[in-house]
Design an enzyme around this catalytic site. Structure first.
Site, PDB file in Angstrom:
ATOM      1  N   GLU A 272     -21.104  39.704  11.742  1.00  0.00           N
ATOM      2  CA  GLU A 272     -20.317  39.953  12.951  1.00  0.00           C
ATOM      3  C   GLU A 272     -20.078  41.439  13.154  1.00  0.00           C
ATOM      4  O   GLU A 272     -20.172  42.243  12.234  1.00  0.00           O
ATOM      5  CB  GLU A 272     -18.983  39.216  12.900  1.00  0.00           C
ATOM      6  CG  GLU A 272     -18.247  39.267  11.572  1.00  0.00           C
ATOM      7  CD  GLU A 272     -17.825  40.636  11.104  1.00  0.00           C
ATOM      8  OE1 GLU A 272     -17.367  41.426  11.957  1.00  0.00           O
ATOM      9  OE2 GLU A 272     -17.928  40.922   9.908  1.00  0.00           O
TER      10      GLU A 272
ATOM     11  N   GLU B 205     -20.659  42.489   9.098  1.00  0.00           N
ATOM     12  CA  GLU B 205     -22.006  42.673   9.649  1.00  0.00           C
ATOM     13  C   GLU B 205     -23.014  41.632   9.159  1.00  0.00           C
ATOM     14  O   GLU B 205     -24.052  41.412   9.764  1.00  0.00           O
ATOM     15  CB  GLU B 205     -22.573  44.057   9.325  1.00  0.00           C
ATOM     16  CG  GLU B 205     -21.753  45.228   9.791  1.00  0.00           C
ATOM     17  CD  GLU B 205     -22.360  46.575   9.415  1.00  0.00           C
ATOM     18  OE1 GLU B 205     -21.778  47.600   9.806  1.00  0.00           O
ATOM     19  OE2 GLU B 205     -23.414  46.598   8.716  1.00  0.00           O
TER      20      GLU B 205
END
Length: 350
Positions: free
Chosen positions: A175, A318
């Site tokens: 994310e 991430e």
């Protein structure tokens, strides 16, 4: 029937008989039984999920969902929301942490714009499925409408279905969204009934005063919106995030399609928590990559009923932890597939 409803109806628990068959195969390898510990657990679970005692692991994809958050208006983050699209562009150039670690693990990174307040030009590696230009400030009202939340969940479901058809062996979650530790803390506080202070940490590195403000803003949002802890979609709608919804959908879609899903850190686990609250059998399909430094992460994992594979004191997100865990999972599967049996090696088994 909606895509979400159809997906929930399709999810089944992993077959215990397949788990036993995979373990029996591992027990016949040239090693003392159980001597590879959790690597054997990983291998047997992967085999049972895929219904294959010699499963393929070649094609690995990390979906990094991106979305902005209205709660940033409350000063909960060290960085402005403009960093979200800037980091998305960094992902697309291959320069972020997740890109480096994915290359190391042989995984592909696909960035999903599900809710960034920025209009991207089409680019290789970018999937534009924008539901809205960020959430609203949940300290002042619901973060999303129910329709927006469902749409974002269904983005993730569709991506899982497409990955399965494409022959992807396992998917990972990641994310990007400035301010997204606040909705993640709100989600676990709402579902588990714990205090905001118990599950709220420093995110990108805020100081003591900003942390107190962050706790205040999250509590204000919970008090105002009163999300129903028995209704995960209501929690997601009122205090969640678009990228968190997308991750929840990817996890649901993976479970429905018997696709192993490697869940990254705190924010990704918020999505997995929503998914597991929607259907308890989802946990059978989850590999939890690592333990985040964020203090609410452990409570999330306990609530889902999963154990992390790594503890590297990460707090980046991430999909970085997922990238590393994929390599570990692949190693476990290779033991199942490639290690000689006692008979093949001419070694006495007892």
């Amino acid at each position: 029937m909606t895509l979400l409803e159809a997906t929930l109806a399709k999810i089944q628990p992993v077959d215990e008989a397949l788990l036993a068959k995979a373990q029996a195969k591992l027990d016949n390898k040239t090693k003392p039984q159980g001597s590879l510990g959790r690597l054997e657990e990983v291998a047997r679970r992967f085999a049972a999920i895929t219904e294959d005692l010699s499963p393929d692991t070649a094609k690995k994809v990390i979906f990094t969902f991106a979305g902005d958050h209205g709660i940033v208006e409350e000063g909960v983050s060290l960085f402005p929301k403009e960093v979200t699209p800037q980091m998305v562009l960094n992902f697309l150039r291959g320069g972020a942490g997740v890109n480096v670690l994915a290359r190391h693990s042989g995984a592909e990174v696909r960035v999903v714009d599900v809710g960034v307040d920025y209009d991207f030009e089409p680019a290789p590696g970018l999937i534009i499925r924008k539901v809205a230009k960020g959430t609203r400030n949940f300290a002042k009202g619901p973060a999303m409408t129910t329709e927006e939340a469902v749409a974002a969940v269904e983005v993730g479901i569709a991506l899982a279905e497409e990955a399965k058809k494409e022959g992807v062996a396992m998917v990972g979650t990641g994310e990007m969204g400035i301010g997204n530790t606040s909705p993640s803390s709100a989600i676990i506080a709402a579902i588990a009934g714990c205090t905001v202070r118990e599950v709220t940490h420093r995110g990108t590195g805020i100081g003591d005063e900003a942390l107190e403000n962050k706790i205040r803003a999250i509590q204000a949002g919970l008090d105002l919106n009163r999300p129903d802890p028995q209704n995960p979609l209501d929690v997601l709608t009122k205090v969640g995030g678009l990228e968190i919804a997308g991750i929840a959908g990817l996890v649901l879609g993976a479970a429905a399609n018997r696709l192993p899903v490697v869940v990254d850190g705190f924010i990704s686990t918020a999505g997995a928590l929503i998914a597991s609250e929607m259907h308890p059998s989802v946990r059978d399909y989850i590999f939890t990559a690592h333990t985040s430094v964020e203090i609410g992460h452990q409570m999330m994992m306990e609530r889902i009923g999963v154990k992390p594979l790594l503890d590297l004191q990460f707090r980046l997100g991430e999909g970085t932890g997922a990238a590393l865990a994929m390599g570990l999972i692949e190693a476990g599967v290779k033991v199942l597939k490639e290690m000689a049996t006692f008979e093949e090696a001419g070694v006495a088994s007892s």
